[in-house]
Design an enzyme around this catalytic site. Sequence first.
Site, PDB file in Angstrom:
ATOM      1  N   SER A 149      21.019  32.107  35.943  1.00  0.00           N
ATOM      2  CA  SER A 149      19.632  33.405  36.223  1.00  0.00           C
ATOM      3  C   SER A 149      18.760  32.174  36.220  1.00  0.00           C
ATOM      4  CB  SER A 149      20.143  34.115  35.498  1.00  0.00           C
ATOM      5  OG  SER A 149      18.896  35.397  36.067  1.00  0.00           O
ATOM      6  N   ASP A 291      27.489  37.169  44.819  1.00  0.00           N
ATOM      7  CA  ASP A 291      26.150  37.265  43.948  1.00  0.00           C
ATOM      8  C   ASP A 291      25.080  37.822  44.924  1.00  0.00           C
ATOM      9  OD1 ASP A 291      23.848  37.200  42.675  1.00  0.00           O
ATOM     10  OD2 ASP A 291      24.039  35.383  41.953  1.00  0.00           O
ATOM     11  N   HIS A 321      26.334  38.462  40.433  1.00  0.00           N
ATOM     12  CA  HIS A 321      25.447  38.147  40.059  1.00  0.00           C
ATOM     13  C   HIS A 321      25.642  37.866  38.413  1.00  0.00           C
ATOM     14  CE1 HIS A 321      21.582  35.326  39.048  1.00  0.00           C
ATOM     15  NE2 HIS A 321      21.434  36.179  37.658  1.00  0.00           N
TER      16      HIS A 321
END
Length: 345
Positions: A149, A291, A321
């Site tokens: 991320s 995602d 995600h």
Amino acid sequence: MPHLANSSLDDRPTAVVVPLHSRSTLTGQRSSRRLALQPKYGHGIGHVDVRYQWTGAADAPTIIVQGGISADRHVAGTEQGQPGWWSELVGQGQAIDLAYYRVLSIDWLTPTDFENSPRAISSADQADALAALVDALGIGRVAAFVGSSYGAMTALAFAARHPDKLEKLVLLAGAHRAHPMATAQRAIQRQILRLGQASGQIEEALSLARQLAMTTYRGSEEFARRFASTPDYREGRFHFPVEDYLEHAGRRFVERFDLERFLALSESIDLHDVAPEAISTPATLIGFPSDRLVPLADLCELQRRLRGSATLEVVDSPYGHDAFLKETNKLAPLLRQAVPCRCGA
């Protein structure tokens, strides 16, 4: 050129025994190192205390591991013996094996950490802090930067600005820029936070912003499976099953995070922009079709534009995600392949 002053003004290392919930106990180091950095959105060089943890086998190659904006430096475990946020993948005998590697991670910096607060914090600033820390600790060159991320964004900034300090990139659910739709969703979260500041309802705003964020972290398939039951009528209105889940997530977040930190790091994601063509470090990219924050198409573009060799691994998951946190069994073999065990190194 990177805006980095490679100097350490204050070092307070503390050797501690860090329980890692594995076959044995490893010795780690936690500390705060004062470094001089030039923030991208600041005026001149400023001093900042970088909080870090460096854990693993003595004299082993170092791997940097960084997670999302709510992750901290406790990747494998805390000083109090609690599991770290990625302890199912980082530990002795795990995919990133602390019997053969040392893992370095920092707490994310925000503008208020600096003596002269910059207007904003950038992924480049986080990368420069890590690079300065690598120098200050005498590491020289890390075997890999494994970023998830926001951590993947910082890893790309690190590779672009400090290629001589890095052998390999491993990027999970992170790309060279933020997708505009994801920026739109985070912008609404930040508006909620600012309204909370203006009205004096800071905890309520922080909880609501986190609840909205949870709807972007997870996949539609998971929500459909978990929250398909009928609503419950109480307190004068219908409550839908998903509401209880979101409210619980919001309450838990308020207990461990603060509004200013959320604002700063959320904005930093959307300020992130790295030219893939500037990166020659070999890379393994890992993406998830579910995602919605980092679409697989963005990782395909990143792979195509990177100057160095790059492979893209696609992991099917209902968790969106957050699959980099949830799909540990599927990710373990990919991490072992990307960062093979250096037995006897």
